[in-house]
Design an enzyme around this catalytic site. Structure first.
Site, PDB file in Angstrom:
ATOM      1  N   SER A 118     -36.667  32.058 -33.059  1.00  0.00           N
ATOM      2  CA  SER A 118     -37.993  31.792 -33.736  1.00  0.00           C
ATOM      3  C   SER A 118     -38.308  33.023 -34.239  1.00  0.00           C
ATOM      4  O   SER A 118     -37.278  34.083 -34.167  1.00  0.00           O
ATOM      5  CB  SER A 118     -37.856  31.628 -31.975  1.00  0.00           C
ATOM      6  OG  SER A 118     -37.839  32.548 -31.195  1.00  0.00           O
ATOM      7  N   LYS A 119     -39.666  33.557 -34.507  1.00  0.00           N
ATOM      8  CA  LYS A 119     -40.160  34.433 -35.111  1.00  0.00           C
ATOM      9  C   LYS A 119     -39.445  34.980 -33.887  1.00  0.00           C
ATOM     10  O   LYS A 119     -39.461  36.798 -34.485  1.00  0.00           O
ATOM     11  CB  LYS A 119     -41.082  34.481 -35.462  1.00  0.00           C
ATOM     12  CG  LYS A 119     -42.180  34.062 -36.230  1.00  0.00           C
ATOM     13  CD  LYS A 119     -43.213  34.112 -36.575  1.00  0.00           C
ATOM     14  CE  LYS A 119     -43.867  32.973 -37.421  1.00  0.00           C
ATOM     15  NZ  LYS A 119     -45.310  32.954 -37.736  1.00  0.00           N
ATOM     16  N   ARG A 120     -39.559  35.387 -32.559  1.00  0.00           N
ATOM     17  CA  ARG A 120     -39.483  36.879 -31.618  1.00  0.00           C
ATOM     18  C   ARG A 120     -37.850  37.540 -32.024  1.00  0.00           C
ATOM     19  O   ARG A 120     -37.935  37.900 -31.242  1.00  0.00           O
ATOM     20  CB  ARG A 120     -39.436  35.758 -30.448  1.00  0.00           C
ATOM     21  CG  ARG A 120     -40.677  37.256 -29.719  1.00  0.00           C
ATOM     22  CD  ARG A 120     -40.737  37.113 -28.282  1.00  0.00           C
ATOM     23  NE  ARG A 120     -39.156  36.328 -27.307  1.00  0.00           N
ATOM     24  CZ  ARG A 120     -40.122  35.566 -26.956  1.00  0.00           C
ATOM     25  NH1 ARG A 120     -40.310  34.689 -26.761  1.00  0.00           N
ATOM     26  NH2 ARG A 120     -37.822  35.273 -26.025  1.00  0.00           N
ATOM     27  N   ASP A 121     -37.383  35.971 -32.198  1.00  0.00           N
ATOM     28  CA  ASP A 121     -36.404  36.897 -32.454  1.00  0.00           C
ATOM     29  C   ASP A 121     -35.209  37.251 -33.801  1.00  0.00           C
ATOM     30  O   ASP A 121     -33.745  37.278 -33.981  1.00  0.00           O
ATOM     31  CB  ASP A 121     -34.402  34.987 -32.062  1.00  0.00           C
ATOM     32  CG  ASP A 121     -34.921  34.566 -31.018  1.00  0.00           C
ATOM     33  OD1 ASP A 121     -34.878  34.955 -30.085  1.00  0.00           O
ATOM     34  OD2 ASP A 121     -35.285  32.565 -31.359  1.00  0.00           O
ATOM     35  N   GLY A 122     -36.642  37.577 -34.715  1.00  0.00           N
ATOM     36  CA  GLY A 122     -35.911  37.365 -35.405  1.00  0.00           C
ATOM     37  C   GLY A 122     -36.171  36.677 -36.985  1.00  0.00           C
ATOM     38  O   GLY A 122     -35.622  37.098 -38.306  1.00  0.00           O
TER      39      GLY A 122
END
Ligand code: GLU
Length: 480
Positions: free
Chosen positions: A246-250
């Protein structure tokens, strides 16, 4: 047969690692076979289009070194390569299907369709449009949606180069929309037309397209064309190894990596190993080596975990391969004294994982290389072995004076020569007088003004003789 691959992004936002990895694999495969790599922009869904994305997609690919042989800006035998500029072609194919009895105008209004869908849902059955094919077909006047009439309602089985044999029952075949009422084609239709027209031999894309493949295959059947070779990409998983990245993970904009100071070669190297492996222990690959080693038979089926740390490690490895001059240039590095900066590169190379890190170091932890430090006498004397005698110079003063004198004749060719000339003084300092520490500590602190910094020999080499002596004299000055 010439290998022709394509990357067919929709301009719906920025490019993230998943998209670029697909482009990379398709590009590698084409390059390996001296074939062609096509960039095709799939912009028929005008609602989802995000302004500026086409330029952004092209910039991302170019930055990584994934050059297309045919596509926007370079053109080619099948131009234009932007779907919204190819509408007459889709219309021709639609007419062909109509003539062959494989298409019909959709007779339902939105509300009627919704009611049919609702009914299926109430009866807990999957909704299949083909079960509601009209008994008598209207003439198509181009103002309503045109539907595909799937010729074979059957189980499809096909070979996927990465996944092996895949199969789906007749519930996967349906009368999907070919052209919408506004005249724009659907993805399901126009990508098949384009893959045929552009003579694409290998279609590489994400696993979300597997479930629709029977629809595409039935369209190939109706058109009496041979489908391309399908190669499904493994999904990219977040750090937990389960959920999709996801965006949060990079999963960020590829161009953010450019801004943060990653090398495109490193990112390419990293992405290539996300779901493919060479079958050897080799980890670092130049683009040319990748082209040589890449093989779709080694694309894995299961998801590939995105590991930030591995990317940082690889980027560091790639940065270290650069000469010091190239390092400065590629990293857009600047400092008040560029000669000093060049001498500092080995120290930066050792610590930085990105050029962003390097830039931060120059203005942060390594700023002492460019700005004269303010010294605290208490810290300077922290390792002084003796109690001060009133009126007499401290041991540290004696040491620093000796060092400043010795520095005059130091050989400044490398950190090693500096070390060879000065280390003797530290080694000769007796244990009862604080040993090496009592020499190296004040020297390093006088030069850097920091409790932690590169070693004093590196500092001297970087600062140069004159500046080093000056700093030591300043340190002596505050002890008077
Ligand atoms: N336009 C589609 C997408 O961006 C392309 C899928 C394909 O490669 O066929 O998802």
């Amino acid at each position: 047969m010439t290998v022709r691959t394509r990357f067919a992004p929709s301009p719906t936002g920025f490019m993230h690692v998943g998209g670029v990895r697909t482009a990379l694999f398709a590009w590698l495969w084409a390059r390996k076979h001296n074939g062609q790599f096509i960039l095709r922009i799939e912009d028929t869904d005008k609602v989802r289009e995000v302004e500026g994305s086409i330029g952004h997609i092209m910039e991302s690919l170019r930055w990584l070194g994934i050059e297309w042989d045919e596509g926007p800006n370079v053109d080619g035998p099948h131009a234009p390569y932007i779907q919204s500029e190819r509408l007459p072609l889709y219309r021709r194919y639609a007419d062909k299907l109509l003539m062959g009895g494989f298409a019909y105008p959709d007779p339902y209004t939105e509300e009627e369709l919704e009611a049919l869908r609702q009914k299926a849902e109430d009866e807990k059955r999957p909704f299949l449009y083909r079960e509601h094919r009209p008994e008598t077909e209207m003439e198509w006047d181009g103002t309503t949606a045109l539907r595909f009439k799937a010729p074979f309602i059957k189980r499809y089985t096909w070979h996927d180069e990465a996944r092996g044999e895949l199969t789906a029952g007749e519930e996967a075949v349906d009368d999907f929309i070919l052209l919408k009422a506004d005249g724009y084609p659907t993805y399901n239709f126009c990508h098949v037309v384009d893959d045929i027209e552009m003579e694409v031999t290998h279609v590489m894309r994400g696993e979300e397209f597997i479930s629709s493949t029977p629809k595409f295959l039935s369209l190939y059947d109706a058109l009496e064309m041979k489908p391309p070779v399908y190669v499904t990409m493994p999904s990219i998983l977040g750090p937990d190894g389960h959920k999709k990245l996801s965006k949060r993970d990079g999963a960020k904009d590829i161009l953010d990596y450019k801004t943060e100071g990653y090398l495109p070669e490193a990112l390419m190297n990293f992405l290539a190993l996300l779901g493919w492996n060479p079958g050897t222990d080799q980890e670092l690959f130049t683009p040319t080596e990748l082209i040589e080693a890449f093989d779709i038979s080694r694309i894995q089926k299961s998801g590939a975990m995105f590991n930030d740390e591995k990317l940082l490690f690889m980027n560091q490895q790639w940065m270290r391969k650069l000469s010091d001059r190239e390092f400065i240039k590629k990293g857009n590095l600047e400092a008040a004294d560029m000669e000093r900066l060049e001498r500092a590169i080995p120290v930066i190379k050792e610590r930085a994982h990105t050029f962003g890190d390097a830039r931060e170091m120059i203005t942060g932890e390594l700023s002492c290389l460019f700005l004269r430090p303010t010294l605290d006498p208490a810290v300077l004397l922290a390792k002084d072995p003796k109690d001060p005698n009133l009126g007499e110079p401290s041991y540290t003063q004696v040491i620093l004076t000796t060092l400043a004198e010795a520095l005059e004749s130091v050989e400044m060719t490398s950190v090693e020569t500096v070390k060879e000339s000065l280390m003797g003084i530290a080694d000769a300092n007796p244990k009862e007088n604080g040993g090496r520490g009592a020499v190296l500590w004040p020297l390093r602190y006088a030069l850097s003004g920091q409790e932690r910094s590169p070693d004093p020999f590196s500092l001297i080499y970087i600062l140069g003789k004159e500046e080093s002596i000056l700093r030591i004299e300043e340190a002596l000055g505050i002890l008077e």
